[in-house]
Design a protein around this motif. Structure first.
Motif, PDB file in Angstrom:
ATOM      1  N   LYS A 184       0.886  -1.297   0.011  1.00  0.00           N
ATOM      2  CA  LYS A 184       0.216  -0.010   0.082  1.00  0.00           C
ATOM      3  C   LYS A 184       0.916   1.441   0.049  1.00  0.00           C
ATOM      4  CE  LYS A 184      -3.771   2.635   1.955  1.00  0.00           C
ATOM      5  NZ  LYS A 184      -4.708   2.787   3.030  1.00  0.00           N
TER       6      LYS A 184
ATOM      7  N   ALA B 264       7.114  12.307   5.358  1.00  0.00           N
ATOM      8  CA  ALA B 264       7.476  12.678   6.763  1.00  0.00           C
ATOM      9  C   ALA B 264       6.414  12.622   7.616  1.00  0.00           C
ATOM     10  CB  ALA B 264       8.327  13.968   6.799  1.00  0.00           C
TER      11      ALA B 264
ATOM     12  N   ILE C  58       3.696  13.708   9.723  1.00  0.00           N
ATOM     13  CA  ILE C  58       3.086  14.975   9.824  1.00  0.00           C
ATOM     14  C   ILE C  58       2.936  15.166  11.344  1.00  0.00           C
ATOM     15  CG2 ILE C  58       1.095  16.256   9.460  1.00  0.00           C
ATOM     16  CD1 ILE C  58       0.816  14.343   6.772  1.00  0.00           C
TER      17      ILE C  58
ATOM     18  N   GLY D 239       8.300  13.076   1.494  1.00  0.00           N
ATOM     19  CA  GLY D 239       9.293  12.450   2.083  1.00  0.00           C
ATOM     20  C   GLY D 239       9.580  10.974   1.374  1.00  0.00           C
TER      21      GLY D 239
HETATM   22  N1  CO8 Z   1       2.450  11.364   8.566  1.00  0.00           N
HETATM   23  C1  CO8 Z   1       1.878  10.765   9.669  1.00  0.00           C
HETATM   24  N2  CO8 Z   1       0.983   9.925   9.516  1.00  0.00           N
HETATM   25  C2  CO8 Z   1       0.416   9.516   8.396  1.00  0.00           C
HETATM   26  C3  CO8 Z   1       1.039   9.937   7.282  1.00  0.00           C
HETATM   27  C4  CO8 Z   1       2.318  10.920   7.520  1.00  0.00           C
HETATM   28  N3  CO8 Z   1       2.667  11.451   6.382  1.00  0.00           N
HETATM   29  N4  CO8 Z   1       0.308   9.322   6.342  1.00  0.00           N
HETATM   30  C5  CO8 Z   1      -0.504   8.487   6.868  1.00  0.00           C
HETATM   31  N5  CO8 Z   1      -0.463   8.690   7.927  1.00  0.00           N
HETATM   32  C6  CO8 Z   1      -1.322   8.029   8.851  1.00  0.00           C
HETATM   33  C7  CO8 Z   1      -2.710   8.580   9.064  1.00  0.00           C
HETATM   34  O1  CO8 Z   1      -2.795   9.594   9.859  1.00  0.00           O
HETATM   35  C8  CO8 Z   1      -3.485   7.333   9.432  1.00  0.00           C
HETATM   36  O2  CO8 Z   1      -3.207   7.017  10.767  1.00  0.00           O
HETATM   37  P1  CO8 Z   1      -4.475   6.943  11.832  1.00  0.00           P
HETATM   38  O3  CO8 Z   1      -5.204   5.645  11.605  1.00  0.00           O
HETATM   39  O4  CO8 Z   1      -4.067   7.151  13.436  1.00  0.00           O
HETATM   40  O5  CO8 Z   1      -5.468   8.116  11.505  1.00  0.00           O
HETATM   41  C9  CO8 Z   1      -2.840   6.193   8.798  1.00  0.00           C
HETATM   42  O6  CO8 Z   1      -1.595   6.637   8.397  1.00  0.00           O
HETATM   43  C10 CO8 Z   1      -3.472   5.783   7.591  1.00  0.00           C
HETATM   44  O7  CO8 Z   1      -3.713   6.842   6.799  1.00  0.00           O
HETATM   45  P2  CO8 Z   1      -5.113   7.094   6.099  1.00  0.00           P
HETATM   46  O8  CO8 Z   1      -6.172   7.017   6.996  1.00  0.00           O
HETATM   47  O9  CO8 Z   1      -4.899   8.750   5.727  1.00  0.00           O
HETATM   48  O10 CO8 Z   1      -5.053   6.073   4.761  1.00  0.00           O
HETATM   49  P3  CO8 Z   1      -5.875   6.472   3.345  1.00  0.00           P
HETATM   50  O11 CO8 Z   1      -5.670   5.406   2.583  1.00  0.00           O
HETATM   51  O12 CO8 Z   1      -7.101   7.001   3.631  1.00  0.00           O
HETATM   52  O13 CO8 Z   1      -5.215   7.587   2.632  1.00  0.00           O
HETATM   53  C11 CO8 Z   1      -2.962   8.724   2.051  1.00  0.00           C
HETATM   54  C12 CO8 Z   1      -3.441   7.372   2.313  1.00  0.00           C
HETATM   55  C13 CO8 Z   1      -3.512   9.247   0.613  1.00  0.00           C
HETATM   56  C14 CO8 Z   1      -1.308   8.403   1.585  1.00  0.00           C
HETATM   57  C15 CO8 Z   1      -3.258   9.623   3.096  1.00  0.00           C
HETATM   58  O14 CO8 Z   1      -2.860   8.933   4.368  1.00  0.00           O
HETATM   59  C16 CO8 Z   1      -2.057  10.822   3.309  1.00  0.00           C
HETATM   60  O15 CO8 Z   1      -2.466  11.902   2.367  1.00  0.00           O
HETATM   61  N6  CO8 Z   1      -1.095  10.995   3.881  1.00  0.00           N
HETATM   62  C17 CO8 Z   1      -0.266  12.243   3.826  1.00  0.00           C
HETATM   63  C18 CO8 Z   1       0.510  12.419   2.656  1.00  0.00           C
HETATM   64  C19 CO8 Z   1       1.272  13.617   2.690  1.00  0.00           C
HETATM   65  O16 CO8 Z   1       1.006  14.606   2.811  1.00  0.00           O
HETATM   66  N7  CO8 Z   1       2.685  13.428   2.608  1.00  0.00           N
HETATM   67  C20 CO8 Z   1       3.623  14.497   2.687  1.00  0.00           C
HETATM   68  C21 CO8 Z   1       4.054  14.830   4.300  1.00  0.00           C
HETATM   69  S1  CO8 Z   1       5.172  16.140   4.239  1.00  0.00           S
HETATM   70  C22 CO8 Z   1       6.496  15.481   3.946  1.00  0.00           C
HETATM   71  O17 CO8 Z   1       6.756  14.504   3.551  1.00  0.00           O
HETATM   72  C23 CO8 Z   1       8.047  16.393   3.824  1.00  0.00           C
HETATM   73  C24 CO8 Z   1       7.704  17.520   4.522  1.00  0.00           C
HETATM   74  C25 CO8 Z   1       9.037  18.361   4.353  1.00  0.00           C
HETATM   75  C26 CO8 Z   1       9.240  19.264   5.606  1.00  0.00           C
HETATM   76  C27 CO8 Z   1      10.495  19.715   5.613  1.00  0.00           C
HETATM   77  C28 CO8 Z   1      10.907  20.221   7.052  1.00  0.00           C
HETATM   78  C29 CO8 Z   1      12.217  20.490   7.146  1.00  0.00           C
END
Ligand code: CO8
Length: 258
Positions: free
Chosen positions: A60, A66, A68, A109
């Motif tokens: 999956k 990273a 969040i 990330g």
């Molecule tokens: N961080 C933390 N937790 C996450 C993340 C994440 N990136 N992605 C998913 N999860 C968690 C969810 O919160 C959820 O946890 P819970 O069951 O406790 O609510 C669990 O994983 C399952 O996720 P979903 O229920 O959302 O699963 P779906 O199948 O509905 O959706 C997605 C999957 C589309 C991948 C969705 O989870 C999503 O959009 N995730 C975030 C993707 C994202 O925005 N990634 C970019 C993050 S920022 C980054 O990577 C770089 C930042 C750079 C910053 C630099 C600073 C110096």
């Protein structure tokens, strides 16, 4: 030394398979994951018995970015003083060739982690994106630079400004990944590629990696000069003698990685 909580390491001959294993958060890359990946790959890099490292996730999610929840409360000073994410640079600096085997989400990330690897293979289920802008941030592990070099300004700008993702076919057309394979074959294919690389002379494979990597860091003239020096250097290896002798004698080479 191999007791990690968020990743699994398996050795198969001269290859190593590193599997991200934080399924509840879709392999979100928190500091523990980063530190474990960086420590494990540094160990493997020092091991002359390992010739290639495969990084993969789950069907999956390769990694959904990273973490969040971990980043949410951080201040500028927290980020600056801890030099947040700087350890990832050590992954890009490994000398041993690396293969990213991506299925499912490679977002933020996760996409950046895949792009830190040398060879990028995608399952037909792979989804690549830099959706940070939707969270009010920007890529922080090199995504704005490596995605732009991989797919060009047009797609990189659109992806970083709108958060639009790319599927596996588009990623292959755009040059982000070397190949797309059926999801069920992904890890097997990646291990086969890794075994091929690991069967080559390790020092020569390291030099080939260094030479290609240099193309992203320098001018054409300097890059060609760098390649030429390395080309001369391979003639100091036993494996050059063996590889060319094997060709002339019409047999398989037995490289000694020296
Ligand atoms: N961080 C933390 N937790 C996450 C993340 C994440 N990136 N992605 C998913 N999860 C968690 C969810 O919160 C959820 O946890 P819970 O069951 O406790 O609510 C669990 O994983 C399952 O996720 P979903 O229920 O959302 O699963 P779906 O199948 O509905 O959706 C997605 C999957 C589309 C991948 C969705 O989870 C999503 O959009 N995730 C975030 C993707 C994202 O925005 N990634 C970019 C993050 S920022 C980054 O990577 C770089 C930042 C750079 C910053 C630099 C600073 C110096």
């Amino acid at each position: 030394t191999e007791s990690y909580e968020t990743i699994r390491i398996e050795r198969k001959g001269r290859t190593a398979l590193l599997t991200l294993d934080r399924p509840k958060s879709l392999n979100a890359l928190n500091l523990q994951v980063m530190n474990e990946i960086v420590a494990a790959t540094a160990d493997l890099d020092r091991d002359p018995g390992i010739g290639c490292i495969v990084l993969t996730g789950s069907p999956k999610a390769f990694a959904a970015g990273a973490d969040i929840k971990e980043m949410r409360p951080q201040s500028y000073m927290d980020m600056y003083l801890s030099d947040w994410f700087t350890a990832w640079d050590r992954l890009g600096a490994l000398r041993t060739p690396t293969v990213a085997a991506v299925s499912g989400y490679a977002l933020g990330g996760g996409c950046e982690l895949a792009m830190l690897c040398d060879i990028l293979l995608a399952a037909d289920t792979a989804v690549f994106g830099q959706p940070e802008i939707k969270l009010g941030v920007i890529p922080g592990i090199g995504g704005s630079q490596r995605l732009t070099r991989a797919v060009g300004k047009a797609k990189a700008m659109e992806m970083c400004l709108t958060g639009r993702t790319m599927d596996a076919d588009e990623a292959e057309r755009a040059g982000l990944v070397s190949r797309v394979v059926p999801a069920g074959d992904l890890v097997g294919e990646a291990l086969a590629v890794a075994e091929t690389v690991a069967g080559m002379s390790l020092p020569v494979a390291m030099m080939a990696k260094e030479a290609v990597s240099r193309a992203f860091e320098t001018t054409l003239a300097e890059g060609v000069r760098f390649e030429r020096r390395l080309f001369h250097a391979v003639f100091a290896t036993a494996d050059q003698k063996e590889g060319m002798a094997a060709f002339v004698e019409k047999r398989q080479p037995g490289f000694t990685h020296s």
